[in-house]
Write an enzyme that holds these catalytic residues in place. Structure first.
Site, PDB file in Angstrom:
ATOM      1  N   GLU A  15      94.979 -46.825 117.311  1.00  0.00           N
ATOM      2  CA  GLU A  15      93.892 -46.356 118.178  1.00  0.00           C
ATOM      3  C   GLU A  15      93.570 -44.901 117.874  1.00  0.00           C
ATOM      4  O   GLU A  15      94.493 -44.073 117.758  1.00  0.00           O
ATOM      5  CB  GLU A  15      94.343 -46.512 119.636  1.00  0.00           C
ATOM      6  CG  GLU A  15      93.254 -46.943 120.564  1.00  0.00           C
ATOM      7  CD  GLU A  15      92.766 -48.357 120.273  1.00  0.00           C
ATOM      8  OE1 GLU A  15      91.708 -48.493 119.629  1.00  0.00           O
ATOM      9  OE2 GLU A  15      93.438 -49.310 120.695  1.00  0.00           O
ATOM     10  N   SER A  49      67.093 -59.383 126.771  1.00  0.00           N
ATOM     11  CA  SER A  49      68.506 -59.640 127.069  1.00  0.00           C
ATOM     12  C   SER A  49      68.603 -60.446 128.354  1.00  0.00           C
ATOM     13  O   SER A  49      68.231 -59.960 129.421  1.00  0.00           O
ATOM     14  CB  SER A  49      69.281 -58.323 127.230  1.00  0.00           C
ATOM     15  OG  SER A  49      70.493 -58.586 127.909  1.00  0.00           O
ATOM     16  N   GLY A 108      85.326 -51.812 126.958  1.00  0.00           N
ATOM     17  CA  GLY A 108      85.962 -51.329 125.732  1.00  0.00           C
ATOM     18  C   GLY A 108      86.214 -52.443 124.735  1.00  0.00           C
ATOM     19  O   GLY A 108      87.124 -52.354 123.918  1.00  0.00           O
ATOM     20  N   LEU A 109      85.390 -53.504 124.790  1.00  0.00           N
ATOM     21  CA  LEU A 109      85.568 -54.617 123.854  1.00  0.00           C
ATOM     22  C   LEU A 109      84.475 -54.622 122.788  1.00  0.00           C
ATOM     23  O   LEU A 109      84.224 -55.622 122.134  1.00  0.00           O
ATOM     24  CB  LEU A 109      85.581 -55.949 124.619  1.00  0.00           C
ATOM     25  CG  LEU A 109      86.666 -56.043 125.699  1.00  0.00           C
ATOM     26  CD1 LEU A 109      86.551 -57.349 126.463  1.00  0.00           C
ATOM     27  CD2 LEU A 109      88.053 -55.919 125.074  1.00  0.00           C
ATOM     28  N   GLU A 144      75.278 -46.349 114.985  1.00  0.00           N
ATOM     29  CA  GLU A 144      75.962 -45.858 116.189  1.00  0.00           C
ATOM     30  C   GLU A 144      75.985 -44.323 116.198  1.00  0.00           C
ATOM     31  O   GLU A 144      75.767 -43.694 117.224  1.00  0.00           O
ATOM     32  CB  GLU A 144      77.386 -46.435 116.210  1.00  0.00           C
ATOM     33  CG  GLU A 144      78.146 -46.140 117.449  1.00  0.00           C
ATOM     34  CD  GLU A 144      78.207 -47.299 118.435  1.00  0.00           C
ATOM     35  OE1 GLU A 144      77.895 -48.437 118.059  1.00  0.00           O
ATOM     36  OE2 GLU A 144      78.564 -47.040 119.584  1.00  0.00           O
ATOM     37  N   ASP A 156      85.260 -51.004 114.872  1.00  0.00           N
ATOM     38  CA  ASP A 156      84.618 -52.032 115.707  1.00  0.00           C
ATOM     39  C   ASP A 156      83.635 -52.871 114.900  1.00  0.00           C
ATOM     40  O   ASP A 156      83.604 -54.096 114.999  1.00  0.00           O
ATOM     41  CB  ASP A 156      83.872 -51.374 116.880  1.00  0.00           C
ATOM     42  CG  ASP A 156      84.783 -50.481 117.703  1.00  0.00           C
ATOM     43  OD1 ASP A 156      86.006 -50.572 117.520  1.00  0.00           O
ATOM     44  OD2 ASP A 156      84.270 -49.699 118.516  1.00  0.00           O
TER      45      ASP A 156
HETATM   46  C1  GLA Z   1      85.910 -46.752 119.855  1.00  0.00           C
HETATM   47  C2  GLA Z   1      85.282 -46.432 118.496  1.00  0.00           C
HETATM   48  C3  GLA Z   1      86.205 -46.854 117.347  1.00  0.00           C
HETATM   49  C4  GLA Z   1      87.619 -46.287 117.541  1.00  0.00           C
HETATM   50  C5  GLA Z   1      88.125 -46.581 118.964  1.00  0.00           C
HETATM   51  C6  GLA Z   1      89.446 -45.909 119.247  1.00  0.00           C
HETATM   52  O1  GLA Z   1      86.021 -48.137 120.026  1.00  0.00           O
HETATM   53  O2  GLA Z   1      84.038 -47.098 118.357  1.00  0.00           O
HETATM   54  O3  GLA Z   1      85.657 -46.443 116.115  1.00  0.00           O
HETATM   55  O4  GLA Z   1      87.648 -44.919 117.261  1.00  0.00           O
HETATM   56  O5  GLA Z   1      87.199 -46.158 119.948  1.00  0.00           O
HETATM   57  O6  GLA Z   1      90.446 -46.425 118.428  1.00  0.00           O
END
Ligand code: GLA
Length: 372
Positions: A15, A49, A108-109, A144, A156
């Site tokens: 992380e 959406s 956070g997904l 992004e 991600d």
């Molecule tokens: C977010 C970011 C990722 C990564 C995580 C932490 O999800 O988009 O690139 O940095 O936080 O691990």
């Protein structure tokens, strides 16, 4: 009619390492975003959406390249289109598109990465761009950066585009070397959403990244130009040189150096289905994110404890932090019991509505067959 699915992700471990040229180990999960699109004869996109009940129009021939950028979720779509057009030198085909998502927002997904991945795959197919998945992931990451203002790493977007069913994706974010690592079939993956909305502001995230860059510059002063990113610091060098850094850079760097080593140890532990080691590494990762990186919160800490009390092999916060979800690994035979016990334990200690999702590890984004 074309349909594309793109999954969200959880990260097993690694992380806040991806923007430090480090290692990550995400899994694409069976909570997905779907886009149903009808091509048009012009460059307009009408995007609705279903999940948010919001509708936007975007003209692909006139995507703004700087502020004011479009507001709302269409910002991500505009970003992907702009990056694809810049990369290929072509104007993409307009679409009438409907989105629906099973991904909880703010948990956070990586619902935003799934949205980007879905449109990248959609246009790759519609306009026959033939871009490889890593290129698509990097273009989505740039979207992004430029359109959402988050200087995120590659994890991600790579997870949503490159994962394989039943496997986690080990990615070296510097070399882009990848390995699909099997998840022991007897283990279940549970996403445990604390119900506390993620209050990650772009500035919290970007600040962490800037602190890592500051630590890197300071370490270059001591160790020379060979240090390009915190990835270049071994745990042994860390023990020697990190004490020279000012706070909070010392603790931020200590997290990253330790976390990269934990990802590598985790690969071996996963290979041997070594539950004791997996547990130790997940707990060490969570503690480091809480104490050194300071991106956890009381609810995430309580959820990790709830998962452990309910018999998880291991648990930790996942994603950027500041709220959102934990990941827990559980012996499949204990799953039902776990879900009941973890929920009871968490509810007794936190004022939010938790949600638990037992997820499969699925393939990265794809065009759905049989929709027409
Ligand atoms: C977010 C970011 C990722 C990564 C995580 C932490 O999800 O988009 O690139 O940095 O936080 O691990």
């Amino acid at each position: 009619m074309l349909c594309v699915r793109a999954p969200g992700r959880v990260n097993l471990i690694g992380e806040h390492t991806d923007y430090n040229d480090g290692y990550v180990l995400p899994v694409a999960i069976s909570l997905e975003m779907r886009v149903y699109a009808q091509p048009r004869a012009d460059a307009l996109c009408q995007i609705y959406s279903e999940t948010l009940d919001e509708q936007y129009t975007l003209n692909l021939a006139e995507i703004p390249l700087s502020e004011p950028l479009p507001d709302g979720f269409v910002r991500y779509v505009a970003g992907v289109a702009a990056m694809l057009q810049q990369h290929t030198g072509r104007t993409l085909t307009g679409v009438d598109a409907t989105l629906c998502s099973e991904l909880p927002l703010g948990a956070g997904l990586s619902s935003s990465a799934a949205l980007e991945a879905a449109f990248a795959v959609l246009w790759d197919a519609l306009d026959n761009l033939r871009l490889d998945r890593l290129t698509l992931a990097r273009l989505c990451q740039q979207a992004e950066h430029c359109y959402a203002g988050v200087r995120c790493g590659l994890m991600d977007q790579a997870a949503s585009l490159l994962c394989q069913a039943g496997h986690a994706l080990f990615l070296d974010t510097r070399t882009h070397a990848m390995q699909h690592v099997p998840i022991p079939p007897g283990w279940a993956i549970v996403v445990a959403d604390t119900g506390k909305p993620r209050v990650l502001t772009e500035s919290d995230y970007n600040l962490r990244r800037a602190q890592c860059e500051q630590a890197t510059v300071a370490l270059q002063g001591v160790l020379g130009e060979a240090v390009v990113a915190l990835r270049d610091i071994s745990p042994e060098q860390g023990a020697l040189y990190l004490p020279l850094l000012a706070e909070p850079m010392r603790r931020r760097a200590r997290h990253v150096v330790g976390e990269n080593a934990r990802v590598q140890a985790f690969l071996t532990a996963l290979h041997h289905a070594d539950t004791a080691q997996v547990r130790a590494l997940m707990l060490a990762s969570h503690a480091s994110l809480r104490d050194d990186y300071e991106v956890s919160c009381a609810e995430l800490d309580a959820m990790v404890e709830a998962c452990l009390q309910a018999g998880a092999i291991g648990a930790r916060m996942t994603g950027a932090g500041f709220g959102g979800a934990c990941i827990a690994l559980i012996e499949r035979a204990q799953l039902e019991r776990f879900l009941v016990d973890a929920e009871r334990w968490y509810r007794a200690r936190a004022p939010y509505e938790p949600r638990f999702y037992a997820c499969d590890a699925v393939d990265g984004a794809s065009v759905c067959v049989g929709v027409g």
